[in-house]
Design a protein around this motif. Structure first.
Motif, PDB file in Angstrom:
ATOM      1  N   VAL A  87       1.001  -1.284  -0.006  1.00 33.48           N
ATOM      2  CA  VAL A  87      -0.027   0.163  -0.118  1.00 33.48           C
ATOM      3  C   VAL A  87       0.902   1.165   0.236  1.00 33.48           C
ATOM      4  CG1 VAL A  87      -2.170  -1.145   0.965  1.00 33.48           C
ATOM      5  CG2 VAL A  87      -0.097   0.009   2.543  1.00 33.48           C
ATOM      6  N   CYS A  99      -3.468   8.591   5.410  1.00 34.68           N
ATOM      7  CA  CYS A  99      -2.730   7.612   4.977  1.00 34.68           C
ATOM      8  C   CYS A  99      -1.229   7.895   5.192  1.00 34.68           C
ATOM      9  CB  CYS A  99      -2.963   6.920   3.743  1.00 34.68           C
ATOM     10  SG  CYS A  99      -3.048   7.910   2.177  1.00 34.68           S
ATOM     11  N   MET A 106      -2.247   3.534   6.443  1.00 32.19           N
ATOM     12  CA  MET A 106      -1.783   2.558   5.592  1.00 32.19           C
ATOM     13  C   MET A 106      -1.597   0.980   6.359  1.00 32.19           C
ATOM     14  SD  MET A 106       1.105   3.944   2.743  1.00 32.19           S
ATOM     15  CE  MET A 106       1.913   5.066   4.092  1.00 32.19           C
ATOM     16  N   GLN A 108      -3.321   0.483   8.999  1.00 32.60           N
ATOM     17  CA  GLN A 108      -4.751   0.048   9.453  1.00 32.60           C
ATOM     18  C   GLN A 108      -5.337  -0.624   8.077  1.00 32.60           C
ATOM     19  OE1 GLN A 108      -6.024   3.816  10.413  1.00 32.60           O
ATOM     20  NE2 GLN A 108      -5.900   3.336  12.760  1.00 32.60           N
ATOM     21  N   THR A 109      -4.997  -0.364   6.740  1.00 29.04           N
ATOM     22  CA  THR A 109      -5.511  -0.923   5.605  1.00 29.04           C
ATOM     23  C   THR A 109      -4.876  -2.272   5.388  1.00 29.04           C
ATOM     24  OG1 THR A 109      -5.460   1.500   4.384  1.00 29.04           O
ATOM     25  CG2 THR A 109      -5.353  -0.767   3.112  1.00 29.04           C
ATOM     26  N   HIS A 113      -7.090  -5.579   5.504  1.00 25.85           N
ATOM     27  CA  HIS A 113      -6.840  -6.626   4.384  1.00 25.85           C
ATOM     28  C   HIS A 113      -6.609  -8.151   4.857  1.00 25.85           C
ATOM     29  CE1 HIS A 113      -5.701  -8.182   0.420  1.00 25.85           C
ATOM     30  NE2 HIS A 113      -4.604  -8.848   0.961  1.00 25.85           N
TER      31      HIS A 113
END
Length: 177
Positions: A87, A99, A106, A108-109, A113
């Motif tokens: 990411v 982000c 990022m 947390q993304t 996922h």
């Protein structure tokens, strides 16, 4: 799940104050590709979270960035490993996004996922912003002395920051625990 999150420039590849603007300028640090492959083969999921404000600044486009990441993936695959989610934050430092590190968006993304908990997860970087992003989500901040790491070492680091010479040293530590 054994999840390890890495910053890119200065951790995996050489960094440049003039930005890494092409696949040709994207040059892996010695031992970094092998380290990612070894971690992957040892059961680790290795993801990447990288600020890429060069996109917002017009130095390169998303297609060029994705070509760099495809090169990274193929080099890791050649060593028998697999790179997980990559990411990136394409925003400039003044855009106020959620982000861009030191904000944790990022990380947390990546956690969302994989359905992973970031508490205690190692986030490896070479800048204070990387370490602060880790701290913001209760991840383990890990500093490498590559890239801007030696300069960062002179700053006040988050409590409990782990320090390693490079990514290869981290791989050796994690694989042999």
């Amino acid at each position: 799940m054994k999840l390890l999150i890495l910053d890119r420039d200065g951790v995996i590849n050489f960094d440049s104050d003039a930005y890494i603007k092409s696949v040709e300028e994207w040059i892996p640090l010695p031992g970094s590709i092998e380290a990612i492959a070894q971690l992957s083969k040892a059961g680790w999921t290795v993801a990447v979270a990288t600020n890429q404000s060069g996109i917002a600044r017009g130095y390169y486009d998303v297609a060029t960035l994705e070509a760099m990441h495809e090169r990274l993936r193929s080099l890791v695959a050649e060593q028998g490993g697999e790179l997980g989610l990559v990411v990136y934050c394409p925003h400039g430092p003044d855009e106020g996004c959620a982000c861009r590190k030191p904000k944790p968006g990022m990380l947390q993304t990546i956690a969302a996922h994989y359905g992973a908990d970031l508490a205690g997860c190692w986030f490896v970087g070479d800048s204070l912003g990387d370490l602060q992003a880790a701290q913001a989500v209760d991840a383990q901040p890990v500093l490498v002395k590559t890239g801007k790491g030696l300069q960062t070492l002179a700053k006040e680091l988050p409590v409990n920051t782990l320090i390693f010479d490079d990514l290869a040293a981290i791989a050796a530590d994690l694989i042999h625990k």
